[in-house]
Scaffold this motif. Sequence first.
Motif, PDB file in Angstrom:
ATOM      1  N   ASP A 487      37.748  43.417  28.469  1.00  0.00           N
ATOM      2  CA  ASP A 487      37.534  42.527  29.618  1.00  0.00           C
ATOM      3  C   ASP A 487      36.797  43.243  30.739  1.00  0.00           C
ATOM      4  OD1 ASP A 487      38.820  40.485  28.305  1.00  0.00           O
ATOM      5  OD2 ASP A 487      40.712  40.704  29.387  1.00  0.00           O
ATOM      6  N   TYR A 491      32.968  42.677  32.438  1.00  0.00           N
ATOM      7  CA  TYR A 491      32.762  42.412  33.865  1.00  0.00           C
ATOM      8  C   TYR A 491      31.735  43.376  34.454  1.00  0.00           C
ATOM      9  CZ  TYR A 491      33.821  42.275  38.891  1.00  0.00           C
ATOM     10  OH  TYR A 491      33.728  42.176  40.250  1.00  0.00           O
ATOM     11  N   HIS A 503      35.586  37.236  37.896  1.00  0.00           N
ATOM     12  CA  HIS A 503      36.571  38.086  38.555  1.00  0.00           C
ATOM     13  C   HIS A 503      37.850  38.234  37.733  1.00  0.00           C
ATOM     14  CE1 HIS A 503      37.956  40.072  42.234  1.00  0.00           C
ATOM     15  NE2 HIS A 503      39.121  39.464  42.080  1.00  0.00           N
ATOM     16  N   ASP A 504      38.202  37.163  37.023  1.00  0.00           N
ATOM     17  CA  ASP A 504      39.464  37.195  36.261  1.00  0.00           C
ATOM     18  C   ASP A 504      39.445  38.252  35.165  1.00  0.00           C
ATOM     19  OD1 ASP A 504      37.484  35.555  34.951  1.00  0.00           O
ATOM     20  OD2 ASP A 504      39.047  34.914  33.561  1.00  0.00           O
ATOM     21  N   GLN A 505      38.258  38.693  34.740  1.00  0.00           N
ATOM     22  CA  GLN A 505      38.211  39.726  33.715  1.00  0.00           C
ATOM     23  C   GLN A 505      38.740  41.071  34.219  1.00  0.00           C
ATOM     24  OE1 GLN A 505      34.095  39.572  32.445  1.00  0.00           O
ATOM     25  NE2 GLN A 505      34.555  38.101  30.816  1.00  0.00           N
ATOM     26  N   THR A 507      41.212  41.132  36.567  1.00  0.00           N
ATOM     27  CA  THR A 507      42.601  40.927  36.994  1.00  0.00           C
ATOM     28  C   THR A 507      43.523  40.480  35.863  1.00  0.00           C
ATOM     29  OG1 THR A 507      42.152  38.618  37.610  1.00  0.00           O
ATOM     30  CG2 THR A 507      41.818  40.311  39.305  1.00  0.00           C
ATOM     31  N   PHE A 508      42.962  39.958  34.777  1.00  0.00           N
ATOM     32  CA  PHE A 508      43.793  39.383  33.721  1.00  0.00           C
ATOM     33  C   PHE A 508      44.742  40.421  33.137  1.00  0.00           C
ATOM     34  CE2 PHE A 508      44.496  38.129  29.230  1.00  0.00           C
ATOM     35  CZ  PHE A 508      45.188  36.955  29.477  1.00  0.00           C
ATOM     36  N   ASN A 628      42.874  39.873  46.489  1.00  0.00           N
ATOM     37  CA  ASN A 628      42.246  39.543  45.207  1.00  0.00           C
ATOM     38  C   ASN A 628      41.177  38.505  45.508  1.00  0.00           C
ATOM     39  OD1 ASN A 628      41.627  39.131  42.556  1.00  0.00           O
ATOM     40  ND2 ASN A 628      43.662  38.441  41.929  1.00  0.00           N
ATOM     41  N   ALA A 630      37.770  36.937  44.868  1.00  0.00           N
ATOM     42  CA  ALA A 630      36.698  36.766  43.886  1.00  0.00           C
ATOM     43  C   ALA A 630      35.346  36.599  44.555  1.00  0.00           C
ATOM     44  CB  ALA A 630      37.001  35.569  42.993  1.00  0.00           C
TER      45      ALA A 630
END
Length: 723
Positions: A487, A491, A503-505, A507-508, A628, A630
Amino acid sequence: MQAPPHLSPADGRLLQQGRCDHPFDLLGPHGEGAERWLVVFLPDAAALTALSGDQAIAMRRLAGDVFAAPLPPGDYRLRAERGDGSTVEFDDPYRFGPVLGEVDLHLIGEGTHRQLWQALGAHVMTHEGVVGTHFAVWAPNARRVSVVGDFNRWDGRVHVMRRRSGGIWEIFLPGVAEGALYKYEILDAQDDLVLKADPLGFGSQHPPEKASMVRDIAGYGWHDGGWMDRRQAAQDRHAPISIYEVHPGSWRRRLDQDGRPLSYKELARDLVAYAQGMGFTHIELMPVSEYPFDGSWGYQPVGLYAPTVRFGPPHEFRDLVDAAHQAGLGVILDWVPGHFPTDAHGLARFDGTALYEHADPREGFHQDWNTLIYNYGRTEVQNFLIANAIYWFQEYHIDGLRVDAVASMLYRDYSRKDGEWVPNKDGGRENYEAISFMQNMNIATYGACPGIMTVAEESTSFPKVSAPVDAGGLGFGYKWNMGWMNDTLRYMAYEPIHRKYHHDQMTFGLIYAFSENFILPISHDEVVHGKGSMLRKMPGDEWQQFANLRAYYGFMWCHPGKKLIFMGCEFGQPEEWNHNGELNWPAAEKPLNKGLQSLIRDLNHLYRDTPALHVLDADAAGFAWLRNDADQSILAWLRKGRVGDPPVAVICNMTPVPREGFRIGLPQAGRWREAINTDATVYGGSGVGNLGGVEASGTALDGQLASAALTLPPLSVVVLVAD
């Protein structure tokens, strides 16, 4: 002279033809008193004499190469005269009793002999007062097994082994010493003659030659007692663990000596000093178990019990481990219990049957790698592998095993289409036998070898990989976090302007970061096969690539989880890794590369010296989000340790836009030291920063009691530590 009463003409023909499976019933001394006879089979002997006391007894040729003579009581030796007139004296191997006792045979048959290498293989020893080598091998379906080597002209008729219970064959060969080359000649279940390397051999010829080599691995003098005493604390989930992954054959080469790889002794000097100077806690070696093909990088081994001779003999491999321990470094080995190559001299159809592998290719053949898969449901095979793990820990003081390709073992349908795999007994895809093997291996190794670690390279969501077996887990100490790696690298490959959409890549991974004891890996797999080097994965021009990579490493070293990085990635090698040459060390001397290297050194020391960055790596209590964002591609979080440990704030700016006066919440007012700024000029950055630290006021923000305004450099990570 009459023939010995126990030897029939048919027996003589079997000996001559190499088809005798009971040689100790025929050869050597038999009978008592005046009826005591000696029978010897010795090809190419012009004459043979038995030397007993002060007597020299000429032996009569019965037929072919079978000799016999009456023999008085007592020990004897043999003197052979060859066709060229030379003579040689030697002890008759068929006058010696067996070495293996009933307990060994029982445990081997039961599949619970955890020191299997002490029973099987080739062992230099003194037996019945004579120095030689004892050979033992498991081949239950063989019709005949012989030791062949340079000591018997590779003639399989000369040293046929004694068949024991449980499919074990053994023989003691007097006079055979360390350095002798040998193989097992097997008349297999299909009546074919095959030559096999020793599955438990401690050494081998240099590939592409295939013979095993007798190695005496006893008697090494270790100097690592201090490390071994503190190892358990240095490797548990609360310790800082930062691993330098190395391919021994291509880290450095002796360009002044035709580009040869460094020896174990040279690695003990140069690699250990480098890893220690860089602040790593561990060295992880790609597989060193003997393997035939350089291009497999060791992941297709044929000699699980033999350190590869490419870099030196076994004691010199111990020199490397010992030097690492004296420098305070642990040593992890990549270990491959998932599959083995089809090479004819290896384990494949060892005795003419699918002995180590499954007979059904839907279970026993790995389509991705053209290799064979161990039959974990067979107790002897499980024992072979589990004993091998213990062997590396006990004989070589290895500190950890990173188990390769765990996902391929866990699932019967791994990389297979419908109809190409066999379901388990419940109709599912899980490989119960492989799961049992891994659980048993972890129970056995952690029980026998306190302080060690096992690591699973596992890429799926299989649960509880690093949970204890009694809690329903596989029992590994750690698991590679492959999902996090995939991930976050995806990113980082985006141009910064597009990162807010992905952005979720980044934080996941925090959603599941504490479900296992994770290691964050940037391994050799990420810099081969067209994937590009770590540097070239980053977008932008060269300066931006280095800035992105510095930011990524800052993000990684401050993220929950232990760390692993492959050699060359620490200084931004511009090319993919090539196992046929050394790393691009001249590039490491360039300013931007040298700056990146300095950053890794400083990150390692910060990580090791700052409890909040490691003691709760696998505990959600050690992490809290601050920001956090994004839209601005900003991530900020707190790392916390135990009571009394200073907290750490990590702020990541994944865009090239510097941000002045950026206010962030902090858990306490007062001075916060800028411990790392990846944009510092010493690392090759632009030098934007906070002049060594910030003052936090009592203004609450981000759910914290205080806050501070700071400058966020472009493409950077800033690490603040509370003073």
